[in-house]
Motif scaffolding. Structure first.
Motif, PDB file in Angstrom:
ATOM      1  N   ASN A 274      27.029   7.040  -2.433  1.00 59.92           N
ATOM      2  CA  ASN A 274      26.968   6.004  -3.468  1.00 59.92           C
ATOM      3  C   ASN A 274      27.097   4.609  -2.861  1.00 59.92           C
ATOM      4  N   ARG A 275      28.019   4.498  -1.943  1.00 63.51           N
ATOM      5  CA  ARG A 275      28.319   3.187  -1.349  1.00 63.51           C
ATOM      6  C   ARG A 275      27.108   2.632  -0.596  1.00 63.51           C
ATOM      7  N   ILE A 276      26.369   3.519   0.095  1.00 62.15           N
ATOM      8  CA  ILE A 276      25.200   3.068   0.857  1.00 62.15           C
ATOM      9  C   ILE A 276      24.154   2.463  -0.077  1.00 62.15           C
TER      10      ILE A 276
ATOM     11  N   SER B 244      30.389 -15.170 -14.628  1.00 64.33           N
ATOM     12  CA  SER B 244      29.693 -15.132 -13.335  1.00 64.33           C
ATOM     13  C   SER B 244      29.299 -13.720 -12.949  1.00 64.33           C
ATOM     14  N   VAL B 245      30.267 -12.813 -12.965  1.00 65.16           N
ATOM     15  CA  VAL B 245      29.966 -11.456 -12.508  1.00 65.16           C
ATOM     16  C   VAL B 245      28.980 -10.780 -13.462  1.00 65.16           C
ATOM     17  N   SER B 246      29.075 -11.084 -14.752  1.00 66.03           N
ATOM     18  CA  SER B 246      28.135 -10.493 -15.712  1.00 66.03           C
ATOM     19  C   SER B 246      26.721 -11.008 -15.488  1.00 66.03           C
TER      20      SER B 246
ATOM     21  N   THR C 205      40.463 -11.210  -9.886  1.00 61.96           N
ATOM     22  CA  THR C 205      40.446 -11.455  -8.440  1.00 61.96           C
ATOM     23  C   THR C 205      39.975 -12.869  -8.100  1.00 61.96           C
ATOM     24  N   THR C 206      38.759 -13.206  -8.499  1.00 59.35           N
ATOM     25  CA  THR C 206      38.222 -14.511  -8.126  1.00 59.35           C
ATOM     26  C   THR C 206      38.885 -15.646  -8.919  1.00 59.35           C
ATOM     27  N   SER C 207      39.225 -15.377 -10.191  1.00 59.19           N
ATOM     28  CA  SER C 207      39.796 -16.468 -10.986  1.00 59.19           C
ATOM     29  C   SER C 207      41.154 -16.887 -10.443  1.00 59.19           C
TER      30      SER C 207
ATOM     31  N   PRO D 149      47.175 -13.678  -0.993  1.00 60.39           N
ATOM     32  CA  PRO D 149      46.185 -12.592  -1.018  1.00 60.39           C
ATOM     33  C   PRO D 149      46.153 -11.901  -2.387  1.00 60.39           C
ATOM     34  N   VAL D 150      45.012 -11.366  -2.744  1.00 62.08           N
ATOM     35  CA  VAL D 150      44.896 -10.573  -3.967  1.00 62.08           C
ATOM     36  C   VAL D 150      45.596  -9.227  -3.751  1.00 62.08           C
ATOM     37  N   ALA D 151      45.316  -8.618  -2.614  1.00 60.35           N
ATOM     38  CA  ALA D 151      45.898  -7.309  -2.287  1.00 60.35           C
ATOM     39  C   ALA D 151      47.067  -7.509  -1.339  1.00 60.35           C
TER      40      ALA D 151
ATOM     41  N   GLN E 183      45.365  -0.200   3.179  1.00 57.24           N
ATOM     42  CA  GLN E 183      45.872   1.102   3.606  1.00 57.24           C
ATOM     43  C   GLN E 183      44.737   1.999   4.068  1.00 57.24           C
ATOM     44  N   ARG E 184      45.056   2.851   5.036  1.00 58.24           N
ATOM     45  CA  ARG E 184      44.105   3.888   5.452  1.00 58.24           C
ATOM     46  C   ARG E 184      44.877   5.146   5.858  1.00 58.24           C
ATOM     47  N   TYR E 185      44.273   6.308   5.556  1.00 58.30           N
ATOM     48  CA  TYR E 185      44.735   7.560   6.153  1.00 58.30           C
ATOM     49  C   TYR E 185      43.978   7.705   7.455  1.00 58.30           C
TER      50      TYR E 185
ATOM     51  N   PHE F 184      39.524  -9.327   2.373  1.00 69.01           N
ATOM     52  CA  PHE F 184      38.628  -8.442   1.620  1.00 69.01           C
ATOM     53  C   PHE F 184      38.607  -7.037   2.207  1.00 69.01           C
ATOM     54  N   GLY F 185      39.569  -6.746   3.049  1.00 67.93           N
ATOM     55  CA  GLY F 185      39.579  -5.438   3.695  1.00 67.93           C
ATOM     56  C   GLY F 185      38.693  -5.447   4.916  1.00 67.93           C
ATOM     57  N   PHE F 186      38.359  -4.267   5.390  1.00 71.69           N
ATOM     58  CA  PHE F 186      37.622  -4.189   6.646  1.00 71.69           C
ATOM     59  C   PHE F 186      36.654  -3.019   6.646  1.00 71.69           C
TER      60      PHE F 186
ATOM     61  N   ARG G 229      34.597   0.350   4.101  1.00 64.93           N
ATOM     62  CA  ARG G 229      35.317   0.494   2.829  1.00 64.93           C
ATOM     63  C   ARG G 229      35.789  -0.848   2.303  1.00 64.93           C
ATOM     64  N   GLN G 230      35.363  -1.942   2.940  1.00 68.76           N
ATOM     65  CA  GLN G 230      35.825  -3.261   2.491  1.00 68.76           C
ATOM     66  C   GLN G 230      35.346  -3.538   1.057  1.00 68.76           C
ATOM     67  N   CYS G 231      35.838  -4.643   0.506  1.00 69.48           N
ATOM     68  CA  CYS G 231      35.509  -5.025  -0.866  1.00 69.48           C
ATOM     69  C   CYS G 231      33.999  -5.034  -1.107  1.00 69.48           C
TER      70      CYS G 231
ATOM     71  N   ILE H  45      29.567 -11.326  -3.866  1.00 64.73           N
ATOM     72  CA  ILE H  45      29.602 -11.981  -5.179  1.00 64.73           C
ATOM     73  C   ILE H  45      30.786 -12.942  -5.227  1.00 64.73           C
ATOM     74  N   ALA H  46      31.952 -12.438  -4.816  1.00 63.06           N
ATOM     75  CA  ALA H  46      33.173 -13.240  -4.893  1.00 63.06           C
ATOM     76  C   ALA H  46      33.050 -14.507  -4.059  1.00 63.06           C
ATOM     77  N   GLU H  47      32.598 -14.360  -2.818  1.00 61.84           N
ATOM     78  CA  GLU H  47      32.524 -15.528  -1.935  1.00 61.84           C
ATOM     79  C   GLU H  47      31.521 -16.548  -2.460  1.00 61.84           C
TER      80      GLU H  47
HETATM   81  C1  HEM Z   1      37.959  -3.333  -2.876  1.00 63.72           C
HETATM   82  C2  HEM Z   1      39.873  -7.757  -2.235  1.00 63.72           C
HETATM   83  C3  HEM Z   1      36.864  -9.552  -5.577  1.00 63.72           C
HETATM   84  C4  HEM Z   1      35.153  -5.105  -6.416  1.00 63.72           C
HETATM   85  C5  HEM Z   1      38.729  -4.374  -2.416  1.00 63.72           C
HETATM   86  C6  HEM Z   1      39.724  -4.282  -1.372  1.00 63.72           C
HETATM   87  C7  HEM Z   1      40.250  -5.516  -1.196  1.00 63.72           C
HETATM   88  C8  HEM Z   1      39.599  -6.402  -2.125  1.00 63.72           C
HETATM   89  C9  HEM Z   1      41.330  -5.913  -0.207  1.00 63.72           C
HETATM   90  C10 HEM Z   1      40.090  -3.027  -0.575  1.00 63.72           C
HETATM   91  C11 HEM Z   1      39.254  -3.047   0.706  1.00 63.72           C
HETATM   92  C12 HEM Z   1      39.682  -2.070   1.776  1.00 63.72           C
HETATM   93  O1  HEM Z   1      40.374  -1.086   1.473  1.00 63.72           O
HETATM   94  O2  HEM Z   1      39.308  -2.293   2.946  1.00 63.72           O
HETATM   95  C13 HEM Z   1      39.190  -8.629  -3.069  1.00 63.72           C
HETATM   96  C14 HEM Z   1      39.391 -10.063  -3.104  1.00 63.72           C
HETATM   97  C15 HEM Z   1      38.550 -10.568  -4.046  1.00 63.72           C
HETATM   98  C16 HEM Z   1      37.828  -9.446  -4.600  1.00 63.72           C
HETATM   99  C17 HEM Z   1      40.360 -10.834  -2.211  1.00 63.72           C
HETATM  100  C18 HEM Z   1      38.310 -11.989  -4.511  1.00 63.72           C
HETATM  101  C19 HEM Z   1      38.964 -13.040  -4.122  1.00 63.72           C
HETATM  102  C20 HEM Z   1      36.119  -8.517  -6.067  1.00 63.72           C
HETATM  103  C21 HEM Z   1      35.035  -8.663  -7.003  1.00 63.72           C
HETATM  104  C22 HEM Z   1      34.567  -7.410  -7.255  1.00 63.72           C
HETATM  105  C23 HEM Z   1      35.343  -6.473  -6.460  1.00 63.72           C
HETATM  106  C24 HEM Z   1      34.534  -9.996  -7.544  1.00 63.72           C
HETATM  107  C25 HEM Z   1      33.424  -6.997  -8.149  1.00 63.72           C
HETATM  108  C26 HEM Z   1      32.379  -7.751  -8.378  1.00 63.72           C
HETATM  109  C27 HEM Z   1      35.748  -4.243  -5.519  1.00 63.72           C
HETATM  110  C28 HEM Z   1      35.435  -2.833  -5.413  1.00 63.72           C
HETATM  111  C29 HEM Z   1      36.232  -2.307  -4.385  1.00 63.72           C
HETATM  112  C30 HEM Z   1      37.024  -3.428  -3.888  1.00 63.72           C
HETATM  113  C31 HEM Z   1      34.431  -2.053  -6.262  1.00 63.72           C
HETATM  114  C32 HEM Z   1      36.269  -0.854  -3.892  1.00 63.72           C
HETATM  115  C33 HEM Z   1      35.226  -0.622  -2.791  1.00 63.72           C
HETATM  116  C34 HEM Z   1      35.252   0.810  -2.231  1.00 63.72           C
HETATM  117  O3  HEM Z   1      36.247   1.511  -2.385  1.00 63.72           O
HETATM  118  O4  HEM Z   1      34.236   1.228  -1.614  1.00 63.72           O
HETATM  119  N1  HEM Z   1      38.670  -5.689  -2.855  1.00 63.72           N
HETATM  120  N2  HEM Z   1      38.246  -8.304  -3.993  1.00 63.72           N
HETATM  121  N3  HEM Z   1      36.273  -7.186  -5.754  1.00 63.72           N
HETATM  122  N4  HEM Z   1      36.702  -4.574  -4.588  1.00 63.72           N
HETATM  123 FE1  HEM Z   1      37.419  -6.445  -4.236  1.00 63.72          FE
END
Ligand code: HEM
Ligand code: 2DC
Length: 422
Positions: free
Chosen positions: A60-62, A119-121, A240-242, A299-301, A305-307, A363-365, A368-370, A375-377
């Motif tokens: 799905n992610r790809i 924005s996201v919509s 998150t972004t707001s 930070p938002v998060a 974490q990782r296993y 935004f993670g790494f 599996r990063q965000c 969109i957010a940036e």
């Molecule tokens: C996952 C941060 C905005 C959707 C994540 C993760 C972080 C993060 C840290 C986990 C990444 C990891 O485990 O490596 C942020 C920050 C944001 C932001 C700092 C804005 C300042 C958004 C927005 C969306 C979004 C705008 C949707 C449009 C998601 C989704 C995942 C995710 C779907 C899961 C991805 C996956 O598991 O494959 N985000 N996020 N995030 N974020 Fe964001």
């Protein structure tokens, strides 16, 4: 079963982060938020990419990567997000006029929630919801309230096992279900409307139709999978972004000279790019640095974490495969060994000088990063460009605002800003 805890190894150093992410395997897995999976199991809804794991996540992610985060889609998002940014400026101008004092002192958070959802919509559906108008759809406001409630009610359930969760009559679980119900109902309505429109009129024309329509036309994921992930994107795109934008305006209000410096960068980029907004976004390093700096301090998060899938050595300790390792993002961002003078908000630290090796992790790494990162940036950069081109931001009392944990980190109290036309 363990109640109220789980075992994890905790790290904060970039060198350790590098070791961790080298051992995350092909299907990186983070801590499961049981409340979220329990809700889906309870309502018989599919997991989206946020909650899937293993091969199902990867496939799905790809597909989603190509439509949501690959560099080639940014050009599609820019005009959509630019339009919303401009409309936000017009809305603030109107608010300022209405005060009759040529300035507006306010807690912007509710306006920012609406901006973020609009924005996201626009990106997901290629359509405006109209949230920046005076009279807004109560359903859309309800959606925003549901997301806040969903995050808030997740926290007390973080360390409860799912069996206990579902069979409990506790108010938090009921509120949590209600919150997700509200989120899914609204997302379903948006998705249905695009789906119907697309089946009536399949050849859309040359205009970019949005992420959802692109995914439907691509026909590589099942409709149920598309719905699940698009709902997560819509819900993930609000708080998150707001909140990050609010923290950025707060920091810029506390640093007027920096605010002026960034404004100068923007006007130079505006002129040099001659109306090409995609080009302009490549000429604003300080804006990008400011957003990284915001996410370093706020930070938002709170953690990543990782296993791990193989044995590793961290700080001379042997850590066996299968262990949950947490990288404390908040702690890392405020550690003086990692960021000199961590208490100072200095966007320029991301532009030159020190190494950024495994330091920019908000935004993670990796794979599996965000997913919403692009969109957010883009959304946040364009917002700051338009707002700083039109207004000056000031803050009354210089009180430090701290973070509070409601699954994501939020300002502990309202942030009051004074907005003045330039
Ligand atoms: C996952 C941060 C905005 C959707 C994540 C993760 C972080 C993060 C840290 C986990 C990444 C990891 O485990 O490596 C942020 C920050 C944001 C932001 C700092 C804005 C300042 C958004 C927005 C969306 C979004 C705008 C949707 C449009 C998601 C989704 C995942 C995710 C779907 C899961 C991805 C996956 O598991 O494959 N985000 N996020 N995030 N974020 Fe964001
Ligand atoms: C919260 O101990 C603290 O981006 C826990 O847009 C560990 C944990 C696990 C997953 C993290 C979560 C924390 C914070 C919020 C995150 C989430 C993964 C995705 C989510 C970081 C650190 C978030 C906000 C998504 C949410 C999308 C959802 C609304 C559909």
């Amino acid at each position: 079963i363990r109640v109220g805890s789980y075992d994890s190894v905790n790290i904060i150093k970039p060198e350790d982060a590098a070791v961790l992410f080298k051992a995350e395997g092909h299907y990186p897995k983070r801590l499961r938020v049981e409340a979220w999976t329990s809700y889906r199991d309870y309502r018989n809804r599919k997991y989206g990419v946020l909650l899937k794991d293993g091969e199902d996540w990867k496939s799905n992610r790809i597909v989603l990567n190509k439509e949501v985060i690959s560099p080639k889609v940014q050009g599609n998002f820019v005009p959509l997000l630019d339009e919303v940014g401009q409309d936000f400026v017009a809305r603030v101008q109107k608010k300022i006029e209405r005060t009759g004092q040529n300035e507006w002192t306010t807690d912007l958070s509710h306006e920012l929630f609406k901006f973020a959802l609009e924005s996201v919509s626009h990106v997901l559906y290629g359509k405006r919801l109209g949230l920046l108008l005076d009279y807004i759809d109560p359903e859309a406001q309800h959606f925003i309230d549901c997301i806040t409630l969903m995050f808030k009610t997740t926290t007390p359930m973080l360390y409860l096992p799912p069996a206990l969760l579902r069979h409990t009559r506790a108010k938090v679980w009921k509120d949590h279900v209600e919150a997700w119900d509200g989120i899914f109902n609204q997302a379903d309505r948006c998705i249905q409307s695009i789906y119907r429109q697309l089946s009536k009129n399949p050849d859309a024309g040359e205009k970019y139709p949005g992420v959802l329509a692109s995914l439907l036309m691509l026909d590589k994921l099942s409709i149920e999978d598309i719905k699940a992930s698009v709902t997560e994107l819509m819900a993930g795109g609000v708080d998150t972004t707001s909140v990050s934008l609010l923290w950025t305006l707060y920091e810029l209000a506390r640093h007027p000279d920096l605010q002026e410096e960034i404004r100068a960068e923007i006007s130079a980029a505006r002129i040099a790019s001659k109306g090409d907004v995609v080009q302009m976004l490549k000429m604003v390093p300080l804006i990008k640095g400011a957003l990284k700096e915001t996410l370093r301090l706020h930070p938002v998060a709170v953690s990543l974490q990782r296993y791990i899938t193989e044995d590793i050595v961290l700080q001379n300790y042997h850590i066996p495969a299968g262990t949950l390792v947490q990288l404390g993002l908040y702690a890392m961002g405020r550690d003086h060994r990692i960021f000199p003078h961590p208490e100072q908000y200095r966007p320029s630290r991301w532009v030159r000088s020190q190494s950024h090796y495994f330091r920019n992790l908000s935004f993670g790494f990796g794979p599996r990063q965000c997913l919403g990162r692009r969109i957010a940036e883009t959304e946040m950069q364009l917002f700051l460009i338009h707002m700083l081109e039109n207004f000056r931001f000031e803050k009354q009392r210089q009180v430090e605002v701290r973070s509070t944990f409601e699954l994501i980190l939020l300002p502990e109290k309202p942030i009051m800003l004074t907005i003045k036309p330039l």
